[in-house]
Design a protein around this motif. Structure first.
Motif, PDB file in Angstrom:
ATOM      1  N   TRP A 184       0.864  -1.169   0.000  1.00  9.31           N
ATOM      2  CA  TRP A 184       0.000   0.000   0.000  1.00  9.31           C
ATOM      3  C   TRP A 184       0.911   1.232   0.000  1.00  9.31           C
ATOM      4  O   TRP A 184       1.691   1.436   0.929  1.00  9.31           O
ATOM      5  CB  TRP A 184      -0.905  -0.041   1.245  1.00  9.31           C
ATOM      6  N   ALA A 185       0.808   2.040  -1.064  1.00 13.21           N
ATOM      7  CA  ALA A 185       1.743   3.153  -1.285  1.00 13.21           C
ATOM      8  C   ALA A 185       1.829   4.091  -0.078  1.00 13.21           C
ATOM      9  O   ALA A 185       2.909   4.560   0.276  1.00 13.21           O
ATOM     10  CB  ALA A 185       1.342   3.932  -2.528  1.00 13.21           C
ATOM     11  N   LEU A 186       0.689   4.347   0.586  1.00 13.85           N
ATOM     12  CA  LEU A 186       0.678   5.268   1.720  1.00 13.85           C
ATOM     13  C   LEU A 186       1.590   4.766   2.850  1.00 13.85           C
ATOM     14  O   LEU A 186       2.360   5.527   3.437  1.00 13.85           O
ATOM     15  CB  LEU A 186      -0.760   5.437   2.232  1.00 13.85           C
ATOM     16  N   LEU A 187       1.497   3.460   3.156  1.00 12.49           N
ATOM     17  CA  LEU A 187       2.327   2.913   4.239  1.00 12.49           C
ATOM     18  C   LEU A 187       3.776   2.723   3.802  1.00 12.49           C
ATOM     19  O   LEU A 187       4.696   2.827   4.619  1.00 12.49           O
ATOM     20  CB  LEU A 187       1.734   1.589   4.748  1.00 12.49           C
ATOM     21  N   TRP A 188       3.971   2.425   2.509  1.00 14.57           N
ATOM     22  CA  TRP A 188       5.342   2.228   2.010  1.00 14.57           C
ATOM     23  C   TRP A 188       6.178   3.499   2.159  1.00 14.57           C
ATOM     24  O   TRP A 188       7.377   3.450   2.403  1.00 14.57           O
ATOM     25  CB  TRP A 188       5.318   1.742   0.561  1.00 14.57           C
ATOM     26  N   ARG A 189       5.544   4.688   2.042  1.00 13.74           N
ATOM     27  CA  ARG A 189       6.253   5.950   2.261  1.00 13.74           C
ATOM     28  C   ARG A 189       7.021   5.916   3.581  1.00 13.74           C
ATOM     29  O   ARG A 189       8.148   6.376   3.669  1.00 13.74           O
ATOM     30  CB  ARG A 189       5.244   7.106   2.354  1.00 13.74           C
ATOM     31  N   ILE A 202      21.809  -3.612  -1.210  1.00 17.92           N
ATOM     32  CA  ILE A 202      20.423  -3.531  -0.735  1.00 17.92           C
ATOM     33  C   ILE A 202      19.998  -2.067  -0.699  1.00 17.92           C
ATOM     34  O   ILE A 202      20.824  -1.169  -0.846  1.00 17.92           O
ATOM     35  CB  ILE A 202      20.278  -4.173   0.663  1.00 17.92           C
ATOM     36  N   GLY A 203      18.708  -1.820  -0.500  1.00 18.29           N
ATOM     37  CA  GLY A 203      18.225  -0.446  -0.399  1.00 18.29           C
ATOM     38  C   GLY A 203      16.945  -0.252  -1.183  1.00 18.29           C
ATOM     39  O   GLY A 203      16.226  -1.210  -1.473  1.00 18.29           O
ATOM     40  N   ILE A 204      16.646   1.025  -1.504  1.00 15.17           N
ATOM     41  CA  ILE A 204      15.447   1.338  -2.289  1.00 15.17           C
ATOM     42  C   ILE A 204      15.882   2.110  -3.535  1.00 15.17           C
ATOM     43  O   ILE A 204      16.900   2.815  -3.500  1.00 15.17           O
ATOM     44  CB  ILE A 204      14.419   2.172  -1.481  1.00 15.17           C
ATOM     45  N   PRO A 205      15.121   1.991  -4.642  1.00 15.18           N
ATOM     46  CA  PRO A 205      15.511   2.728  -5.846  1.00 15.18           C
ATOM     47  C   PRO A 205      15.250   4.236  -5.718  1.00 15.18           C
ATOM     48  O   PRO A 205      15.936   5.037  -6.332  1.00 15.18           O
ATOM     49  CB  PRO A 205      14.626   2.131  -6.941  1.00 15.18           C
ATOM     50  N   GLY A 206      14.256   4.627  -4.878  1.00 13.02           N
ATOM     51  CA  GLY A 206      13.886   6.041  -4.760  1.00 13.02           C
ATOM     52  C   GLY A 206      14.809   6.819  -3.838  1.00 13.02           C
ATOM     53  O   GLY A 206      15.647   6.242  -3.157  1.00 13.02           O
ATOM     54  N   PRO A 207      14.635   8.171  -3.783  1.00 12.66           N
ATOM     55  CA  PRO A 207      15.490   8.994  -2.926  1.00 12.66           C
ATOM     56  C   PRO A 207      15.066   8.940  -1.456  1.00 12.66           C
ATOM     57  O   PRO A 207      13.907   8.644  -1.149  1.00 12.66           O
ATOM     58  CB  PRO A 207      15.279  10.402  -3.487  1.00 12.66           C
ATOM     59  N   GLN A 230       7.146   6.981  -2.832  1.00 11.84           N
ATOM     60  CA  GLN A 230       8.129   6.016  -3.325  1.00 11.84           C
ATOM     61  C   GLN A 230       7.396   5.040  -4.223  1.00 11.84           C
ATOM     62  O   GLN A 230       6.273   4.667  -3.930  1.00 11.84           O
ATOM     63  CB  GLN A 230       8.712   5.218  -2.148  1.00 11.84           C
ATOM     64  N   ALA A 231       8.068   4.637  -5.309  1.00 13.01           N
ATOM     65  CA  ALA A 231       7.463   3.595  -6.139  1.00 13.01           C
ATOM     66  C   ALA A 231       7.352   2.332  -5.289  1.00 13.01           C
ATOM     67  O   ALA A 231       8.289   1.973  -4.587  1.00 13.01           O
ATOM     68  CB  ALA A 231       8.327   3.344  -7.354  1.00 13.01           C
ATOM     69  N   LEU A 287       7.259  -1.970  -8.953  1.00 11.94           N
ATOM     70  CA  LEU A 287       8.557  -2.061  -9.618  1.00 11.94           C
ATOM     71  C   LEU A 287       8.765  -3.431 -10.254  1.00 11.94           C
ATOM     72  O   LEU A 287       9.432  -3.556 -11.261  1.00 11.94           O
ATOM     73  CB  LEU A 287       9.677  -1.804  -8.606  1.00 11.94           C
ATOM     74  N   ALA A 288       8.169  -4.450  -9.621  1.00 12.52           N
ATOM     75  CA  ALA A 288       8.352  -5.806 -10.143  1.00 12.52           C
ATOM     76  C   ALA A 288       7.886  -5.898 -11.583  1.00 12.52           C
ATOM     77  O   ALA A 288       8.414  -6.667 -12.374  1.00 12.52           O
ATOM     78  CB  ALA A 288       7.579  -6.798  -9.280  1.00 12.52           C
ATOM     79  N   LYS A 289       6.873  -5.056 -11.935  1.00 15.20           N
ATOM     80  CA  LYS A 289       6.326  -5.112 -13.284  1.00 15.20           C
ATOM     81  C   LYS A 289       7.188  -4.292 -14.255  1.00 15.20           C
ATOM     82  O   LYS A 289       7.068  -4.415 -15.462  1.00 15.20           O
ATOM     83  CB  LYS A 289       4.891  -4.577 -13.275  1.00 15.20           C
ATOM     84  N   ASP A 290       8.051  -3.416 -13.693  1.00 15.29           N
ATOM     85  CA  ASP A 290       8.895  -2.595 -14.534  1.00 15.29           C
ATOM     86  C   ASP A 290      10.217  -3.332 -14.764  1.00 15.29           C
ATOM     87  O   ASP A 290      11.123  -3.281 -13.964  1.00 15.29           O
ATOM     88  CB  ASP A 290       9.142  -1.243 -13.845  1.00 15.29           C
ATOM     89  N   LYS A 291      10.286  -4.012 -15.897  1.00 12.59           N
ATOM     90  CA  LYS A 291      11.449  -4.873 -16.161  1.00 12.59           C
ATOM     91  C   LYS A 291      12.765  -4.091 -16.112  1.00 12.59           C
ATOM     92  O   LYS A 291      13.774  -4.606 -15.676  1.00 12.59           O
ATOM     93  CB  LYS A 291      11.291  -5.534 -17.530  1.00 12.59           C
TER      94      LYS A 291
END
Ligand SMILES: [Zn+2]
Ligand SMILES: [Zn+2]
Length: 296
Positions: A123-128, A248-253, A272-273, A278-282
């Motif tokens: 859930w994007a809101l909690l992932w932030r 390891i880490g996240i792709p976003g800033p 954050q994406a 992201l899994a769908k973005d090859k």
């Protein structure tokens, strides 16, 4: 197990919380020493400039959780003093031996912890908020408590609310908290340790390193906080016979400073994406995979 035994002696002597804090500190010192002498990943020994932020998040969470636990204890005592206040009958099997009650408490709390953690990834809101924890580029004892306090509050409410609603005694809530603290510090440590078949039951460093992978198919697994029961049931258990990624880490800033990290999820730029998106973005998946070429 030794730490839990120490807490048991503390509880018996009526100084449970004090002894828990001392045992936890002693365990942290021992583990930090072992990280230097028996590291799992040498690259993770290099400073990442996040030690202050990690400790600041830990202290903020520890303070907030201990206040929550104290309030729960006071409420628990108040309702024990006035049983007529209880509007529904307690479902808790208070006659069973304490070990079984704590085991049951761990399993029920785990259901809440599993779904709070899984939602934080889906859930994007909690992932932030949860992205603050995943933004580290090395795993070691000191980033165990690196959670945005909103992230911590959500998982505490999800897990403790179930136990509270069902009428679990305060002592069971305290034991579940102690168990969670010891497992948490172990799962983040950078020590060469093997847990073998225990990884099918408990959350271990081996499993949690996969959870910190940047590759979405690897990172969106092993959501269990203490037990792997619900990862097994809901199909998110992941323990392949190879070495987890070093990178390891996240792709976003993510801001480098503590206050920046606290405010980041509330800002528009803090979105954050989602790891699942992201899994769908090859291209992103390929990018993070190529970054892992250094792994063994
Ligand atoms: Zn996570
Ligand atoms: Zn973690």
């Amino acid at each position: 197990m030794a730490c839990l035994y120490g807490v048991y002696l503390g509880v018996e002597a009526d100084h449970g919380i004090l002894v828990f804090n001392l045992v936890y500190l002693a365990l942290a010192v021992v583990l930090i020493g072992l990280e230097r002498t028996l590291p799992y990943e040498k690259a993770w020994l290099k400073p990442d400039g996040q030690t202050f932020a990690n400790l600041a998040h830990t202290l903020l969470n520890k303070g907030a959780v201990q206040i929550l636990v104290a309030v729960t204890a006071v409420l628990g005592l108040a309702s024990a003093a006035e049983p007529q206040r209880q509007t529904w009958p307690s479902l808790w099997p208070a006659d069973l031996p304490m070990v079984i009650q704590v085991g049951l408490g761990l399993l029920l709390a785990e259901f809440g912890l599993y779904w709070a953690h899984r939602l934080a990834h889906e859930w994007a809101l909690l992932w932030r908020f949860h992205a603050v924890h995943h933004s580290v580029t090395r795993l070691w004892v000191v980033n165990t408590g690196r959670f945005h306090f909103v992230d911590t509050a959500v998982s505490v409410v999800f897990s403790q609310a179930i136990l509270f609603a069902i009428g679990a005694p305060v002592i069971v809530l305290l034991w579940v908290s102690a168990f969670t603290a010891f497992v948490g510090i172990l799962t983040h440590c950078n020590i060469e340790m093997r847990f073998g078949p225990l990884s099918y039951i408990f959350n271990t460093p081996e499993l949690h390193r996969w959870h910190h992978s940047m590759v979405p198919d690897e990172g969106n697994t092993n959501y269990g906080e203490n037990l792997m029961a619900f990862d097994q049931v809901f199909g998110t258990f992941f323990n392949p016979p190879r070495r987890p990624p070093v990178k390891i880490g996240i792709p976003g800033p993510m801001p480098a400073d503590f206050l920046g990290q606290l405010g980041h999820p509330f800002r528009a730029s803090g979105s954050q994406a989602l790891p699942t998106v992201l899994a769908k973005d090859k291209s992103v998946a390929a990018l993070t995979r190529s970054g892992d070429s250094g792994q063994g």
